[in-house]
Scaffold this motif. Sequence first.
Motif, mmCIF file in Angstrom:
data_model
loop_
_atom_site.group_PDB
_atom_site.id
_atom_site.type_symbol
_atom_site.label_atom_id
_atom_site.label_comp_id
_atom_site.label_asym_id
_atom_site.label_seq_id
_atom_site.Cartn_x
_atom_site.Cartn_y
_atom_site.Cartn_z
ATOM 1 N N GLU A 210 0.878 -1.162 0.000
ATOM 2 C CA GLU A 210 0.000 0.000 0.000
ATOM 3 C C GLU A 210 0.916 1.213 0.000
ATOM 4 O O GLU A 210 1.719 1.390 0.924
ATOM 5 C CB GLU A 210 -0.890 -0.021 1.242
ATOM 6 C CG GLU A 210 -1.991 0.984 1.198
ATOM 7 C CD GLU A 210 -3.049 0.733 2.261
ATOM 8 O OE1 GLU A 210 -3.810 1.668 2.523
ATOM 9 O OE2 GLU A 210 -3.102 -0.385 2.829
ATOM 10 N N THR B 161 1.683 5.544 -1.235
ATOM 11 C CA THR B 161 1.138 6.866 -1.522
ATOM 12 C C THR B 161 2.105 7.559 -2.463
ATOM 13 O O THR B 161 3.316 7.577 -2.224
ATOM 14 C CB THR B 161 0.984 7.686 -0.230
ATOM 15 O OG1 THR B 161 0.100 6.996 0.645
ATOM 16 C CG2 THR B 161 0.428 9.066 -0.530
ATOM 17 N N LYS C 241 -9.556 0.734 -11.067
ATOM 18 C CA LYS C 241 -9.703 2.060 -10.470
ATOM 19 C C LYS C 241 -10.742 1.962 -9.372
ATOM 20 O O LYS C 241 -11.880 1.588 -9.613
ATOM 21 C CB LYS C 241 -10.129 3.058 -11.547
ATOM 22 C CG LYS C 241 -10.211 4.474 -11.075
ATOM 23 C CD LYS C 241 -10.534 5.389 -12.246
ATOM 24 C CE LYS C 241 -10.662 6.826 -11.801
ATOM 25 N NZ LYS C 241 -10.968 7.715 -12.932
ATOM 26 N N SER D 62 -9.038 8.779 -6.279
ATOM 27 C CA SER D 62 -7.743 8.905 -5.601
ATOM 28 C C SER D 62 -7.086 7.572 -5.255
ATOM 29 O O SER D 62 -6.049 7.550 -4.603
ATOM 30 C CB SER D 62 -7.904 9.736 -4.327
ATOM 31 O OG SER D 62 -8.795 9.092 -3.442
ATOM 32 N N GLU D 63 -7.675 6.460 -5.686
ATOM 33 C CA GLU D 63 -7.095 5.136 -5.397
ATOM 34 C C GLU D 63 -7.185 4.226 -6.618
ATOM 35 O O GLU D 63 -8.163 4.252 -7.346
ATOM 36 C CB GLU D 63 -7.855 4.429 -4.276
ATOM 37 C CG GLU D 63 -7.552 4.907 -2.903
ATOM 38 C CD GLU D 63 -8.230 4.043 -1.858
ATOM 39 O OE1 GLU D 63 -7.846 4.172 -0.703
ATOM 40 O OE2 GLU D 63 -9.135 3.251 -2.182
ATOM 41 N N ARG E 281 -5.999 0.027 -7.641
ATOM 42 C CA ARG E 281 -5.357 -1.257 -7.347
ATOM 43 C C ARG E 281 -4.782 -1.766 -8.660
ATOM 44 O O ARG E 281 -5.436 -1.687 -9.689
ATOM 45 C CB ARG E 281 -6.364 -2.285 -6.844
ATOM 46 C CG ARG E 281 -6.884 -2.031 -5.467
ATOM 47 C CD ARG E 281 -7.771 -3.199 -5.029
ATOM 48 N NE ARG E 281 -8.434 -2.889 -3.795
ATOM 49 C CZ ARG E 281 -7.942 -3.132 -2.587
ATOM 50 N NH1 ARG E 281 -6.767 -3.721 -2.482
ATOM 51 N NH2 ARG E 281 -8.608 -2.805 -1.507
ATOM 52 N N LEU F 251 -1.844 -1.153 -3.824
ATOM 53 C CA LEU F 251 -2.943 -0.213 -3.622
ATOM 54 C C LEU F 251 -2.274 1.154 -3.569
ATOM 55 O O LEU F 251 -1.498 1.442 -2.661
ATOM 56 C CB LEU F 251 -3.714 -0.488 -2.329
ATOM 57 C CG LEU F 251 -4.788 0.548 -1.989
ATOM 58 C CD1 LEU F 251 -5.818 0.669 -3.111
ATOM 59 C CD2 LEU F 251 -5.476 0.183 -0.689
ATOM 60 N N HIS G 93 -2.492 5.135 -3.252
ATOM 61 C CA HIS G 93 -3.246 6.300 -2.793
ATOM 62 C C HIS G 93 -2.576 7.508 -3.451
ATOM 63 O O HIS G 93 -1.389 7.756 -3.209
ATOM 64 C CB HIS G 93 -3.177 6.441 -1.267
ATOM 65 C CG HIS G 93 -3.749 5.272 -0.546
ATOM 66 N ND1 HIS G 93 -5.098 5.112 -0.341
ATOM 67 C CD2 HIS G 93 -3.143 4.192 0.002
ATOM 68 C CE1 HIS G 93 -5.301 3.988 0.331
ATOM 69 N NE2 HIS G 93 -4.132 3.410 0.544
#
Length: 71
Positions: free
Chosen positions: A9, A11, A43, A47-48, A50, A59, A61
Amino acid sequence: MDHTKKMLEITGSLIYPITVGESAFIHEAEGIRRTSTVLSMEKMSQSEIRFETRNTRYLLHMSSGMEVSAV
């Protein structure tokens, strides 16, 4: 998606749109991440996203209020 792969995950922001069959390039606080070949993507929201590569499930962000770009 393959659920036996490791999951990351992260960002960051996309340098180029994510394209199946190519590497993804993501700008993170620590630098630029180049993934292995993207196999699939989904999608999740503005804002995210996968996506799955040969080695990992991600994932992402999106940072700085940037919208997801995917091809």
